[in-house]
Design a protein around this motif. Structure first.
Motif, PDB file in Angstrom:
ATOM      1  N   ALA A  98      44.340  32.163  46.274  1.00 51.65           N
ATOM      2  CA  ALA A  98      43.630  33.412  46.539  1.00 51.65           C
ATOM      3  C   ALA A  98      43.518  34.189  45.233  1.00 51.65           C
ATOM      4  O   ALA A  98      44.423  34.149  44.400  1.00 51.65           O
ATOM      5  N   VAL A  99      42.380  34.876  45.063  1.00 57.61           N
ATOM      6  CA  VAL A  99      42.156  35.670  43.857  1.00 57.61           C
ATOM      7  C   VAL A  99      41.767  37.089  44.277  1.00 57.61           C
ATOM      8  O   VAL A  99      40.780  37.282  44.984  1.00 57.61           O
ATOM      9  N   ASN A 100      42.571  38.051  43.854  1.00 59.88           N
ATOM     10  CA  ASN A 100      42.266  39.464  44.084  1.00 59.88           C
ATOM     11  C   ASN A 100      41.673  40.051  42.809  1.00 59.88           C
ATOM     12  O   ASN A 100      42.188  39.798  41.718  1.00 59.88           O
ATOM     13  N   VAL A 101      40.613  40.841  42.946  1.00 69.01           N
ATOM     14  CA  VAL A 101      39.969  41.456  41.783  1.00 69.01           C
ATOM     15  C   VAL A 101      39.769  42.941  42.065  1.00 69.01           C
ATOM     16  O   VAL A 101      39.136  43.312  43.057  1.00 69.01           O
ATOM     17  N   THR A 102      40.299  43.787  41.205  1.00 71.67           N
ATOM     18  CA  THR A 102      40.128  45.228  41.388  1.00 71.67           C
ATOM     19  C   THR A 102      38.710  45.626  40.983  1.00 71.67           C
ATOM     20  O   THR A 102      38.039  44.920  40.214  1.00 71.67           O
ATOM     21  N   GLU A 103      38.245  46.761  41.498  1.00 67.54           N
ATOM     22  CA  GLU A 103      36.908  47.239  41.150  1.00 67.54           C
ATOM     23  C   GLU A 103      36.817  47.540  39.654  1.00 67.54           C
ATOM     24  O   GLU A 103      35.780  47.316  39.025  1.00 67.54           O
ATOM     25  N   ALA A 104      37.914  48.046  39.093  1.00 72.76           N
ATOM     26  CA  ALA A 104      37.927  48.318  37.653  1.00 72.76           C
ATOM     27  C   ALA A 104      37.774  47.025  36.862  1.00 72.76           C
ATOM     28  O   ALA A 104      37.113  46.990  35.817  1.00 72.76           O
ATOM     29  N   MET A 159      48.563  33.049  44.435  1.00 74.94           N
ATOM     30  CA  MET A 159      47.708  34.228  44.496  1.00 74.94           C
ATOM     31  C   MET A 159      47.655  34.868  43.114  1.00 74.94           C
ATOM     32  O   MET A 159      48.688  35.183  42.526  1.00 74.94           O
ATOM     33  N   LEU A 160      46.441  35.042  42.596  1.00 71.19           N
ATOM     34  CA  LEU A 160      46.237  35.622  41.271  1.00 71.19           C
ATOM     35  C   LEU A 160      45.510  36.954  41.412  1.00 71.19           C
ATOM     36  O   LEU A 160      44.550  37.070  42.173  1.00 71.19           O
ATOM     37  N   SER A 171      53.488  32.179  55.389  1.00 72.39           N
ATOM     38  CA  SER A 171      53.308  33.455  56.082  1.00 72.39           C
ATOM     39  C   SER A 171      53.206  34.597  55.074  1.00 72.39           C
ATOM     40  O   SER A 171      52.396  35.514  55.234  1.00 72.39           O
ATOM     41  N   GLU A 172      54.007  34.541  54.023  1.00 69.58           N
ATOM     42  CA  GLU A 172      53.957  35.560  52.969  1.00 69.58           C
ATOM     43  C   GLU A 172      52.607  35.528  52.268  1.00 69.58           C
ATOM     44  O   GLU A 172      51.985  36.565  52.026  1.00 69.58           O
ATOM     45  N   SER A 231      47.282  37.802  51.147  1.00 68.46           N
ATOM     46  CA  SER A 231      45.948  37.350  50.723  1.00 68.46           C
ATOM     47  C   SER A 231      44.862  37.675  51.745  1.00 68.46           C
ATOM     48  O   SER A 231      43.745  37.176  51.644  1.00 68.46           O
ATOM     49  N   GLN A 232      45.187  38.518  52.723  1.00 65.41           N
ATOM     50  CA  GLN A 232      44.221  38.829  53.782  1.00 65.41           C
ATOM     51  C   GLN A 232      42.923  39.407  53.239  1.00 65.41           C
ATOM     52  O   GLN A 232      41.835  39.054  53.686  1.00 65.41           O
ATOM     53  N   ASP A 233      43.013  40.326  52.285  1.00 65.01           N
ATOM     54  CA  ASP A 233      41.822  41.009  51.766  1.00 65.01           C
ATOM     55  C   ASP A 233      41.409  40.490  50.393  1.00 65.01           C
ATOM     56  O   ASP A 233      40.788  41.216  49.606  1.00 65.01           O
TER      57      ASP A 233
END
Length: 224
Positions: free
Chosen positions: A71-77, A112-113, A133-134, A139-141
Motif C-alpha cells: 500500500a502507498v499513502n501520499v499526502t496532498e502536500a 506500507m509506504l 489485520s494491522e 491501509s484502508q484509505d
C-alpha cells in the motif's frame, strides 16, 4: 421635486452614467469571479490527471516475491511537490521501486509506504503476512493498494499443472516398465522353451545314437 431644463438634462445624464458605470463594474466583477473559478477548476483537473498518471506508474512497479501486499499513502502536500518538482517525483519513484522490489526475508510481508513532501518525511512499515489485520486497518484509505493474490493463484495453478504433469509422466514410466517387464518375461519364457527343445533334441539324438550303437554291438556279437 421636479427638475427642468439644463438641470434635468444633467440629472438624466448623471443617472445614466452612474448606471453605466455600475453595469461595467458588475460585469468586470462577474468576469473576474468566473475567470478565478475557471483557474481553480483547471488546477483541480490538472492535479486529478497527475494523480491518475502517478497511479499508473505505481502499477508498473515490480514487487518482490516476498511482498504479498503493498500500500502507498501520499499526502496532498507530497502530490503538489511532485507535480511542481519532477525531480522530486523521480526520487520518490526510485525509493518506491527500491523498497517494493526488495526482499523481506524468507517470510512474506505486507508493506506500507508513506510519501511526504520531503524525502525525510517518507517512511516505510512492514508486517508479516500473519499480522495482516494491522496492515488492513492502516491501509484502508491508501492511495494505492496491491495484493499478490493473483500471482499466488497463478503460482498455485502452475504447481498443480507441474504436479499433474509429473504424475502423468510417472504413470507413463510405470506403463513402460510394465511393458518392458512383460517383454522380458516373454523373452525368458521363449528362451527356456528353446533351451528345453534343444535339450530334448539332444537327448533324442543321444538316445538314437545309443540305440544304433547297441544294435551294431549286438550284430557283431551274433556274427562272432
Amino acid at each position: 421635486m421636479s427638475i427642468s431644463g439644463v438641470g434635468q438634462n444633467y440629472y438624466q445624464n448623471s443617472v445614466a452614467t452612474t448606471k453605466s458605470t455600475k453595469s461595467v463594474n458588475s460585469t468586470e466583477e462577474f468576469t473576474l469571479e468566473k475567470t478565478s473559478g475557471t483557474q481553480e477548476l483547471s488546477e483541480a483537473e490538472e492535479m486529478e490527471l497527475f494523480k491518475k498518471e502517478f497511479y499508473e506508474e505505481l502499477s508498473k512497479i515490480t514487487m518482490h516475491t516476498t511482498v504479498s501486499n503493498a500500500a502507498v499513502n501520499v499526502t496532498e502536500a507530497a502530490f503538489k511537490r511532485m507535480k511542481d518538482d519532477p525531480e522530486y517525483k523521480q526520487q520518490v519513484l526510485n525509493w518506491l521501486k527500491r523498497d517494493l522490489g526488495a526482499s523481506y526475508g524468507s517470510r512474506n510481508a505486507s508493506v506500507m509506504l508513506t510519501v511526504g513532501s520531503t524525502l525525510e518525511e517518507c517512511r516505510g512499515d512492514a508486517w508479516p503476512v500473519s499480522a495482516d489485520s494491522e496492515f488492513g486497518i492502516r491501509s484502508q484509505d491508501s492511495f494505492y493498494k496491491r495484493s499478490n493474490e493473483r500471482r499466488d493463484r497463478q503460482k498455485e495453478l502452475l504447481e498443480e499443472y507441474l504436479e499433474k504433469r509429473a504424475q502423468a509422466k510417472k504413470q507413463q514410466q510405470e506403463m513402460l516398465n510394465e511393458k518392458i517387464a512383460k517383454a522380458e518375461q516373454e523373452r525368458s519364457r521363449l528362451s527356456r522353451s528353446w533351451s528345453s527343445e534343444r535339450q530334448m533334441a539332444k537327448a533324442s539324438s543321444t538316445y538314437e545314437a545309443n540305440v544304433m550303437t547297441g544294435t551294431v554291438a549286438g550284430g557283431d556279437s551274433l556274427l562272432g
